[in-house]
Scaffold this motif. Structure first.
Motif, PDB file in Angstrom:
ATOM      1  N   ALA A  71      27.915 111.855 -69.485  1.00 28.04           N
ATOM      2  CA  ALA A  71      28.777 110.979 -68.691  1.00 28.04           C
ATOM      3  C   ALA A  71      27.993 109.801 -68.122  1.00 28.04           C
ATOM      4  O   ALA A  71      28.548 108.699 -67.957  1.00 28.04           O
ATOM      5  CB  ALA A  71      29.419 111.777 -67.564  1.00 28.04           C
ATOM      6  N   MET A  72      26.710 109.987 -67.817  1.00 30.72           N
ATOM      7  CA  MET A  72      25.884 108.889 -67.310  1.00 30.72           C
ATOM      8  C   MET A  72      25.571 107.873 -68.401  1.00 30.72           C
ATOM      9  O   MET A  72      25.604 106.650 -68.182  1.00 30.72           O
ATOM     10  CB  MET A  72      24.584 109.462 -66.746  1.00 30.72           C
ATOM     11  N   VAL A  73      25.285 108.356 -69.594  1.00 31.13           N
ATOM     12  CA  VAL A  73      24.893 107.469 -70.706  1.00 31.13           C
ATOM     13  C   VAL A  73      26.093 106.691 -71.240  1.00 31.13           C
ATOM     14  O   VAL A  73      25.952 105.536 -71.708  1.00 31.13           O
ATOM     15  CB  VAL A  73      24.230 108.299 -71.819  1.00 31.13           C
ATOM     16  N   LEU A  74      27.281 107.273 -71.170  1.00 34.27           N
ATOM     17  CA  LEU A  74      28.463 106.672 -71.792  1.00 34.27           C
ATOM     18  C   LEU A  74      28.729 105.226 -71.342  1.00 34.27           C
ATOM     19  O   LEU A  74      28.815 104.326 -72.201  1.00 34.27           O
ATOM     20  CB  LEU A  74      29.680 107.551 -71.525  1.00 34.27           C
ATOM     21  N   PRO A  75      28.871 104.903 -70.057  1.00 41.12           N
ATOM     22  CA  PRO A  75      29.162 103.501 -69.702  1.00 41.12           C
ATOM     23  C   PRO A  75      28.036 102.540 -70.061  1.00 41.12           C
ATOM     24  O   PRO A  75      28.290 101.397 -70.458  1.00 41.12           O
ATOM     25  CB  PRO A  75      29.385 103.561 -68.189  1.00 41.12           C
ATOM     26  N   SER A  76      26.792 102.992 -69.904  1.00 37.26           N
ATOM     27  CA  SER A  76      25.669 102.128 -70.277  1.00 37.26           C
ATOM     28  C   SER A  76      25.674 101.828 -71.773  1.00 37.26           C
ATOM     29  O   SER A  76      25.415 100.692 -72.198  1.00 37.26           O
ATOM     30  CB  SER A  76      24.352 102.802 -69.879  1.00 37.26           C
ATOM     31  N   ARG A  77      26.009 102.860 -72.557  1.00 40.74           N
ATOM     32  CA  ARG A  77      26.053 102.667 -74.006  1.00 40.74           C
ATOM     33  C   ARG A  77      27.187 101.726 -74.396  1.00 40.74           C
ATOM     34  O   ARG A  77      27.030 100.885 -75.306  1.00 40.74           O
ATOM     35  CB  ARG A  77      26.236 104.027 -74.698  1.00 40.74           C
ATOM     36  N   VAL A  78      28.306 101.814 -73.727  1.00 42.17           N
ATOM     37  CA  VAL A  78      29.430 100.916 -74.015  1.00 42.17           C
ATOM     38  C   VAL A  78      29.032  99.475 -73.758  1.00 42.17           C
ATOM     39  O   VAL A  78      29.313  98.562 -74.565  1.00 42.17           O
ATOM     40  CB  VAL A  78      30.652 101.310 -73.160  1.00 42.17           C
ATOM     41  N   ILE A  79      28.359  99.209 -72.614  1.00 40.37           N
ATOM     42  CA  ILE A  79      27.926  97.836 -72.303  1.00 40.37           C
ATOM     43  C   ILE A  79      26.930  97.343 -73.336  1.00 40.37           C
ATOM     44  O   ILE A  79      26.988  96.188 -73.795  1.00 40.37           O
ATOM     45  CB  ILE A  79      27.327  97.791 -70.890  1.00 40.37           C
ATOM     46  N   ALA A  80      26.007  98.236 -73.748  1.00 37.20           N
ATOM     47  CA  ALA A  80      25.018  97.822 -74.751  1.00 37.20           C
ATOM     48  C   ALA A  80      25.687  97.486 -76.076  1.00 37.20           C
ATOM     49  O   ALA A  80      25.315  96.503 -76.748  1.00 37.20           O
ATOM     50  CB  ALA A  80      23.997  98.935 -74.939  1.00 37.20           C
ATOM     51  N   LEU A  81      26.680  98.270 -76.480  1.00 34.54           N
ATOM     52  CA  LEU A  81      27.395  97.999 -77.729  1.00 34.54           C
ATOM     53  C   LEU A  81      28.173  96.696 -77.639  1.00 34.54           C
ATOM     54  O   LEU A  81      28.240  95.914 -78.617  1.00 34.54           O
ATOM     55  CB  LEU A  81      28.339  99.157 -78.051  1.00 34.54           C
ATOM     56  N   LEU A  82      28.761  96.436 -76.489  1.00 33.37           N
ATOM     57  CA  LEU A  82      29.485  95.182 -76.314  1.00 33.37           C
ATOM     58  C   LEU A  82      28.537  93.987 -76.380  1.00 33.37           C
ATOM     59  O   LEU A  82      28.877  92.932 -76.935  1.00 33.37           O
ATOM     60  CB  LEU A  82      30.234  95.195 -74.985  1.00 33.37           C
ATOM     61  N   GLN A  83      27.343  94.145 -75.797  1.00 37.71           N
ATOM     62  CA  GLN A  83      26.354  93.071 -75.864  1.00 37.71           C
ATOM     63  C   GLN A  83      25.895  92.826 -77.306  1.00 37.71           C
ATOM     64  O   GLN A  83      25.590  91.693 -77.679  1.00 37.71           O
ATOM     65  CB  GLN A  83      25.144  93.408 -74.979  1.00 37.71           C
ATOM     66  N   GLU A  84      25.849  93.893 -78.092  1.00 35.07           N
ATOM     67  CA  GLU A  84      25.436  93.758 -79.492  1.00 35.07           C
ATOM     68  C   GLU A  84      26.562  93.201 -80.348  1.00 35.07           C
ATOM     69  O   GLU A  84      26.329  92.794 -81.495  1.00 35.07           O
ATOM     70  CB  GLU A  84      25.007  95.123 -80.037  1.00 35.07           C
ATOM     71  N   GLY A  85      27.784  93.223 -79.850  1.00 31.65           N
ATOM     72  CA  GLY A  85      28.921  92.706 -80.599  1.00 31.65           C
ATOM     73  C   GLY A  85      29.357  93.594 -81.758  1.00 31.65           C
ATOM     74  O   GLY A  85      29.769  93.091 -82.817  1.00 31.65           O
ATOM     75  N   VAL A  86      29.281  94.921 -81.592  1.00 32.99           N
ATOM     76  CA  VAL A  86      29.669  95.846 -82.659  1.00 32.99           C
ATOM     77  C   VAL A  86      31.176  95.807 -82.863  1.00 32.99           C
ATOM     78  O   VAL A  86      31.927  95.310 -82.014  1.00 32.99           O
ATOM     79  CB  VAL A  86      29.208  97.273 -82.325  1.00 32.99           C
ATOM     80  N   SER A  87      31.607  96.403 -83.953  1.00 31.35           N
ATOM     81  CA  SER A  87      33.040  96.418 -84.275  1.00 31.35           C
ATOM     82  C   SER A  87      33.799  97.354 -83.327  1.00 31.35           C
ATOM     83  O   SER A  87      33.218  98.265 -82.710  1.00 31.35           O
ATOM     84  CB  SER A  87      33.262  96.883 -85.712  1.00 31.35           C
ATOM     85  N   PHE A  88      35.084  97.102 -83.240  1.00 33.08           N
ATOM     86  CA  PHE A  88      35.945  97.924 -82.395  1.00 33.08           C
ATOM     87  C   PHE A  88      35.938  99.371 -82.857  1.00 33.08           C
ATOM     88  O   PHE A  88      35.919 100.297 -82.039  1.00 33.08           O
ATOM     89  CB  PHE A  88      37.373  97.360 -82.423  1.00 33.08           C
ATOM     90  N   GLU A  89      35.915  99.582 -84.189  1.00 33.88           N
ATOM     91  CA  GLU A  89      35.952 100.937 -84.719  1.00 33.88           C
ATOM     92  C   GLU A  89      34.716 101.726 -84.299  1.00 33.88           C
ATOM     93  O   GLU A  89      34.796 102.904 -83.929  1.00 33.88           O
ATOM     94  CB  GLU A  89      36.060 100.906 -86.235  1.00 33.88           C
ATOM     95  N   ARG A  90      33.529 101.073 -84.373  1.00 35.39           N
ATOM     96  CA  ARG A  90      32.305 101.780 -83.995  1.00 35.39           C
ATOM     97  C   ARG A  90      32.309 102.091 -82.500  1.00 35.39           C
ATOM     98  O   ARG A  90      31.872 103.166 -82.072  1.00 35.39           O
ATOM     99  CB  ARG A  90      31.088 100.934 -84.344  1.00 35.39           C
ATOM    100  N   LEU A  91      32.817 101.106 -81.723  1.00 37.87           N
ATOM    101  CA  LEU A  91      32.881 101.326 -80.276  1.00 37.87           C
ATOM    102  C   LEU A  91      33.757 102.528 -79.955  1.00 37.87           C
ATOM    103  O   LEU A  91      33.383 103.408 -79.155  1.00 37.87           O
ATOM    104  CB  LEU A  91      33.429 100.075 -79.599  1.00 37.87           C
ATOM    105  N   VAL A  92      34.920 102.602 -80.569  1.00 37.46           N
ATOM    106  CA  VAL A  92      35.835 103.727 -80.336  1.00 37.46           C
ATOM    107  C   VAL A  92      35.218 105.033 -80.810  1.00 37.46           C
ATOM    108  O   VAL A  92      35.348 106.090 -80.159  1.00 37.46           O
ATOM    109  CB  VAL A  92      37.179 103.468 -81.028  1.00 37.46           C
TER     110      VAL A  92
END
Length: 640
Positions: A71-92
């Motif tokens: 649960a701690m890693v999840l929001p940080s990982r989401v922000i990192a993925l958004l910064q990297e500009g990954v696809s919506f499918e990978r984010l989900v």
């Protein structure tokens, strides 16, 4: 009701001032075992009884520790993925996998924990509870009369009387503590990369919080002996006030209001201690809250400073922010579990003190009991003084009960008759002198084997909530024909034939809805049947026929005299006429044998025995006169 009589004199025992005086004078003591010793004791018992618990515990601990980490890693990982500009499918996908991991860990930890609770954790508690019950049943008899041992018996219930008690909850505390320690290590390592000073500050403040809680728990432990007697008295009043046997006394003597007053006195004394305990724990909680505020505040200030100066990027800020929160939670969890474990340890330590209560009697080994068919008991200059008494109850007594002899022991109340019986039976060891069996000190024998020699019937009728037949045999593996014969010889066969299930009728209506209560005389006959069934070579009858009329008592004694032919027998009775069939009569006065001889010889001596016999017999002679022909006023006679 044994051990307590509802009289105004007893009210002092329950008065709150008396309780407070006891509180001031009773010395507090430290536990005999450390917390780690108690935890090792329980874990060792679990390894012995339920070894499969340990692999299941590992799964529970790890899965529980993973939940807040993911649960701690999840929001940080989401922000990192958004910064990297990954696809919506990978984010989900990543969010879904991590969320699924949280759900699986929660399902495993909670589901497996519930299974372990119901399947395994009750086992050590039940076994240890059985060990405690066995200790109470087999420990030296005088321990049951000592205040400290009674307090220990009361405290044992606090450690074992429910699924939330210390003997069971400790396992759950260990599980939670291990999960907290894993999280503490992970989040601590992460924060160490942020700043070692933050770690040191948090560690120091955490130590202060732990010490505050530790002090409160220690105070509670040191005070436990001060309120244990009050709890025991309150429980006693609750139980005995609702005892059906007392219903007549409570109503006829108007005791209901007095009992309520008595209970309120104890309740007020107990509440006073509860208030003190509440303030001590409030102070500890307040200190812990202040320390928590300082600890978390310092960590957040450091983290915000890093974000403002740009040394921490957004993803790392979120990660560290979650790490600070989780680290604080794990610290609080460790603090709480350590504190709760310490509190549980104090209860377990008290429980173990009961299990390890030292015995003076020999309960293992010892010399073999003589089996030559003759058993002679000797009191060799025996004295006995009760703890705290200022004089001996039995003083320098020399007596030999020869093998096969039938002796009667008589005397006024308080002469020491029952104490002498307990000495002969091995329930007490003398303060001075020796008790001998065939010339061998009783202390050299295994005490349980020595007890087996005696068929004893005491003043109290120890009726148990068993079927009547088991009350006679005291075992499920019984000889039913022998039980029937003993009931017949004791004069109970006619009563048994009237019962709905005969010998299989359950006794004590208080326990069983279809149970039956025996009258006082019937209960005493049942005790005689029990003694006949045991068929011990030494017979002790300590006023077992007090509820019988004199004629029935005399007939029963004569019958029992025939049945115990060849056995060493000692009879105690207030009714001196029942001593006629005995070989020897011992008149006890002030702890010494004042007169000795047969019934006829003692009457001829015209001493104290003769005086008592004349007083008693005058009650049964219509129009009795004194030596000068005056009619005796029976109301002026002193009953024996």
């Amino acid at each position: 009701m044994h051990g307590f009589t509802f009289s105004r004199g007893n009210m002092l025992l329950f008065h709150p001032k008396g309780a407070r005086s006891f509180m001031k004078n009773k010395d507090a003591k430290k536990p005999n075992y450390s917390m780690w010793s108690d935890i090792s004791f329980l874990l060792g018992k679990a390894w012995e009884l339920i070894p499969w618990y340990y692999p299941l515990m590992v799964v529970i601990v790890v899965s529980r520790a993973l939940i807040p980490a993911i649960a701690m890693v999840l929001p940080s990982r989401v922000i990192a993925l958004l910064q990297e500009g990954v696809s919506f499918e990978r984010l989900v996908l990543e969010i879904g996998l991590m969320s699924l991991g949280i759900l699986l860990c929660a399902a495993i930890s909670e589901g497996l924990r519930n299974y372990v609770d119901f399947r395994y954790l009750i086992t050590p508690r039940r076994h240890l509870g059985g060990d405690a019950d066995l200790k109470i049943a087999t420990t030296d008899y005088p321990h049951g009369e000592q205040q400290d041992f009674q307090n220990a018996m009361t405290r044992r219930l606090q450690a074992m009387n429910s699924n939330d008690s210390a003997l069971e909850e400790t396992f759950r505390m260990v599980q939670r503590l291990l999960s907290n320690l894993i999280g503490l290590g992970v989040y601590g390592a992460l924060l160490w990369t942020l700043s070692p000073w933050v770690m040191l500050l948090v560690a120091a403040l955490t130590a202060l919080g732990f010490i505050a809680r530790l002090k409160a728990n220690t105070w509670v432990f040191k005070s436990r002996d001060k309120w244990a007697p009050i709890d025991r008295k309150m429980n006693y009043i609750e139980e005995e006030s609702g005892n059906y046997k007392f219903a007549k006394d409570v109503r006829l003597f108007g005791m209901s209001g007095w009992l309520c007053e008595l209970y309120d006195s104890c309740s007020n004394a107990r509440r006073a201690w509860g208030i003190k305990q509440g303030w001590v724990e409030f102070a500890a909680d307040a200190a812990s809250c202040l320390i928590t505020f300082l600890r978390e505040g310092a960590a957040y200030i450091w983290l915000i400073y890093g974000a403002v100066t740009g040394s921490i990027d957004p993803a790392a800020f979120v990660l560290y922010f979650g790490a600070v929160g989780n680290f604080s939670q794990e610290l609080l969890g460790c603090l709480k579990e350590f504190s709760d474990l310490h509190e549980a340890h104090l209860k377990i330590a008290s429980f173990r003190e009961l299990l390890d209560w030292p015995d003076q009697f020999r309960h293992e080994g010892g010399r073999p009991i003589p089996r030559d068919g003759g058993w002679t008991l000797t009191l060799d200059h025996v004295s006995y003084r009760y703890p705290g008494a200022d004089k001996d109850t039995i003083h320098d007594m020399c007596l030999t009960l020869r093998s096969g002899e039938k002796a009667a022991l008589v005397g006024l109340n308080g002469a020491g008759k029952s104490t002498m019986v307990k000495l002969l039976c091995g329930l007490y060891d003398p303060t001075e002198g020796r008790v001998l069996l065939n010339g061998i000190p009783v202390t050299e024998f295994n005490r349980e084997e020595y007890y087996a020699l005696f068929s004893a019937v005491f003043q109290e009728s120890a009726v148990r909530p068993y079927p009547l037949a088991k009350n006679v045999a005291m075992t499920d593996n019984m000889d039913r024909k022998k039980v029937e014969k003993c009931l017949e010889l004791a004069g109970l066969s006619e009563r048994v034939s009237e019962l709905p299930k005969g010998m299989d009728t359950k006794l004590m209506k208080y326990i069983w809805h279809d149970g039956v209560d025996l009258s006082g005389g019937e209960a005493q006959k049942l005790m005689l049947a029990r003694a006949l069934y045991k068929d011990g070579p030494i017979v002790i009858l300590d006023e077992p026929t007090a509820a019988l009329d004199p004629i029935a008592e005399s007939e029963l004694y004569e019958k029992y005299s025939d049945l115990t032919a060849g056995k060493t027998s000692l009879y105690i009775s207030h009714r001196l006429s029942s001593t006629r069939f005995c070989d020897r009569v011992l008149f006890l006065e002030h702890g010494v044998i004042a007169e000795e001889g047969t019934h006829e010889e003692l009457l001829e001596k015209r001493g104290k025995y003769y005086e008592l016999y004349e007083v008693q017999s005058s009650y049964y002679r219509s129009g009795s006169t004194d030596e000068e022909g005056e009619l005796i006023n029976e109301a002026e006679m002193e009953p024996v």
